[in-house]
Design a protein around this motif. Sequence first.
Motif, PDB file in Angstrom:
ATOM      1  N   VAL A  43      40.868  36.181  46.287  1.00 21.23           N
ATOM      2  CA  VAL A  43      40.725  36.920  47.451  1.00 21.23           C
ATOM      3  C   VAL A  43      40.643  38.517  46.814  1.00 21.23           C
ATOM      4  CG1 VAL A  43      41.445  37.887  49.405  1.00 21.23           C
ATOM      5  CG2 VAL A  43      41.598  35.523  49.165  1.00 21.23           C
ATOM      6  N   TRP A  44      41.578  38.903  45.880  1.00 21.21           N
ATOM      7  CA  TRP A  44      41.563  40.031  45.492  1.00 21.21           C
ATOM      8  C   TRP A  44      40.358  40.518  44.769  1.00 21.21           C
ATOM      9  CZ3 TRP A  44      41.158  41.413  40.063  1.00 21.21           C
ATOM     10  CH2 TRP A  44      41.452  42.695  39.913  1.00 21.21           C
ATOM     11  N   TYR A  45      39.792  39.709  43.845  1.00 24.17           N
ATOM     12  CA  TYR A  45      38.452  39.618  43.183  1.00 24.17           C
ATOM     13  C   TYR A  45      37.253  39.835  44.169  1.00 24.17           C
ATOM     14  CZ  TYR A  45      38.053  39.313  38.183  1.00 24.17           C
ATOM     15  OH  TYR A  45      38.142  39.809  37.088  1.00 24.17           O
ATOM     16  N   HIS A  46      37.331  39.054  45.236  1.00 28.09           N
ATOM     17  CA  HIS A  46      36.331  39.155  46.454  1.00 28.09           C
ATOM     18  C   HIS A  46      36.329  40.699  47.065  1.00 28.09           C
ATOM     19  CE1 HIS A  46      33.817  38.076  49.787  1.00 28.09           C
ATOM     20  NE2 HIS A  46      34.655  38.539  50.759  1.00 28.09           N
ATOM     21  N   ASN A  47      37.361  41.185  47.235  1.00 27.05           N
ATOM     22  CA  ASN A  47      37.344  42.338  47.760  1.00 27.05           C
ATOM     23  C   ASN A  47      37.108  43.768  46.787  1.00 27.05           C
ATOM     24  OD1 ASN A  47      38.157  41.761  50.154  1.00 27.05           O
ATOM     25  ND2 ASN A  47      40.567  41.817  49.755  1.00 27.05           N
ATOM     26  N   LYS A  48      37.358  43.451  45.536  1.00 22.81           N
ATOM     27  CA  LYS A  48      37.111  44.296  44.258  1.00 22.81           C
ATOM     28  C   LYS A  48      35.584  44.309  43.843  1.00 22.81           C
ATOM     29  CE  LYS A  48      38.518  44.783  39.669  1.00 22.81           C
ATOM     30  NZ  LYS A  48      37.524  44.445  38.901  1.00 22.81           N
ATOM     31  N   GLY A  49      35.168  43.147  44.064  1.00 18.51           N
ATOM     32  CA  GLY A  49      33.675  42.744  43.625  1.00 18.51           C
ATOM     33  C   GLY A  49      34.069  41.903  42.266  1.00 18.51           C
ATOM     34  N   PHE A  50      33.177  40.627  42.583  1.00 17.12           N
ATOM     35  CA  PHE A  50      33.163  39.682  41.448  1.00 17.12           C
ATOM     36  C   PHE A  50      32.503  40.500  40.238  1.00 17.12           C
ATOM     37  CE2 PHE A  50      33.416  36.837  45.123  1.00 17.12           C
ATOM     38  CZ  PHE A  50      34.954  36.375  44.878  1.00 17.12           C
ATOM     39  N   PRO A  51      32.745  39.938  38.957  1.00 13.43           N
ATOM     40  CA  PRO A  51      31.969  40.252  37.857  1.00 13.43           C
ATOM     41  C   PRO A  51      30.447  39.785  37.757  1.00 13.43           C
ATOM     42  CG  PRO A  51      33.896  38.994  37.083  1.00 13.43           C
ATOM     43  CD  PRO A  51      33.873  38.720  38.632  1.00 13.43           C
ATOM     44  N   GLN A  91      29.238  34.563  39.850  1.00 13.90           N
ATOM     45  CA  GLN A  91      28.599  33.600  40.757  1.00 13.90           C
ATOM     46  C   GLN A  91      29.585  32.460  40.969  1.00 13.90           C
ATOM     47  OE1 GLN A  91      25.207  32.483  38.753  1.00 13.90           O
ATOM     48  NE2 GLN A  91      23.803  33.628  40.002  1.00 13.90           N
ATOM     49  N   GLN A  92      30.278  31.829  40.049  1.00 10.65           N
ATOM     50  CA  GLN A  92      31.138  30.937  39.901  1.00 10.65           C
ATOM     51  C   GLN A  92      32.557  31.074  40.978  1.00 10.65           C
ATOM     52  OE1 GLN A  92      31.543  30.192  35.608  1.00 10.65           O
ATOM     53  NE2 GLN A  92      30.567  28.363  36.024  1.00 10.65           N
ATOM     54  N   LEU A  93      32.961  32.401  40.608  1.00  8.46           N
ATOM     55  CA  LEU A  93      34.361  33.099  41.439  1.00  8.46           C
ATOM     56  C   LEU A  93      33.970  33.343  42.859  1.00  8.46           C
ATOM     57  CD1 LEU A  93      35.608  35.650  38.785  1.00  8.46           C
ATOM     58  CD2 LEU A  93      36.726  33.553  39.589  1.00  8.46           C
ATOM     59  N   GLY A  94      32.538  33.673  43.204  1.00 13.88           N
ATOM     60  CA  GLY A  94      32.154  33.719  44.588  1.00 13.88           C
ATOM     61  C   GLY A  94      31.979  32.270  45.234  1.00 13.88           C
ATOM     62  N   LEU A  95      31.829  31.352  44.500  1.00 15.92           N
ATOM     63  CA  LEU A  95      31.802  29.856  45.119  1.00 15.92           C
ATOM     64  C   LEU A  95      33.143  29.369  45.155  1.00 15.92           C
ATOM     65  CD1 LEU A  95      30.451  27.160  46.099  1.00 15.92           C
ATOM     66  CD2 LEU A  95      30.024  26.602  43.884  1.00 15.92           C
ATOM     67  N   VAL A  96      33.865  29.801  44.274  1.00 17.61           N
ATOM     68  CA  VAL A  96      35.496  29.357  44.388  1.00 17.61           C
ATOM     69  C   VAL A  96      35.910  29.827  45.552  1.00 17.61           C
ATOM     70  CG1 VAL A  96      37.718  29.780  43.152  1.00 17.61           C
ATOM     71  CG2 VAL A  96      35.976  28.959  41.924  1.00 17.61           C
ATOM     72  N   TYR A  97      35.616  31.517  45.696  1.00 14.18           N
ATOM     73  CA  TYR A  97      36.168  31.928  47.082  1.00 14.18           C
ATOM     74  C   TYR A  97      35.733  31.151  48.237  1.00 14.18           C
ATOM     75  CZ  TYR A  97      36.580  35.602  50.823  1.00 14.18           C
ATOM     76  OH  TYR A  97      36.896  35.950  51.683  1.00 14.18           O
TER      77      TYR A  97
END
Length: 73
Positions: free
Chosen positions: A35-43, A49-55
């Motif tokens: 969630v922190w990465y989602h708010n900060k912006g994924f790499p 893309q992978q972290l976005g899907l994990v979110y």
Amino acid sequence: MEQNQQFLIELAKMKMPFGKYKGTFLIDLPEHYVVWYHNKGFPKGKLGQQLGLVYELKLNGLEDIVREIRRKF
């Protein structure tokens, strides 16, 4: 369809390449961190893309799908 399957297989095997959770499977990252990465912006790129899907998967309680894929591959 095959491209999506390959993306899920790669996601299931992918580990965080850096930081506090280096070596942790992306799907097993703590929800607060994703969630922190989602708010900060994924790499940028594939990791983002992978972290976005994990979110999205964690948001909808579907992370066990990826864990099951990891067990099979």
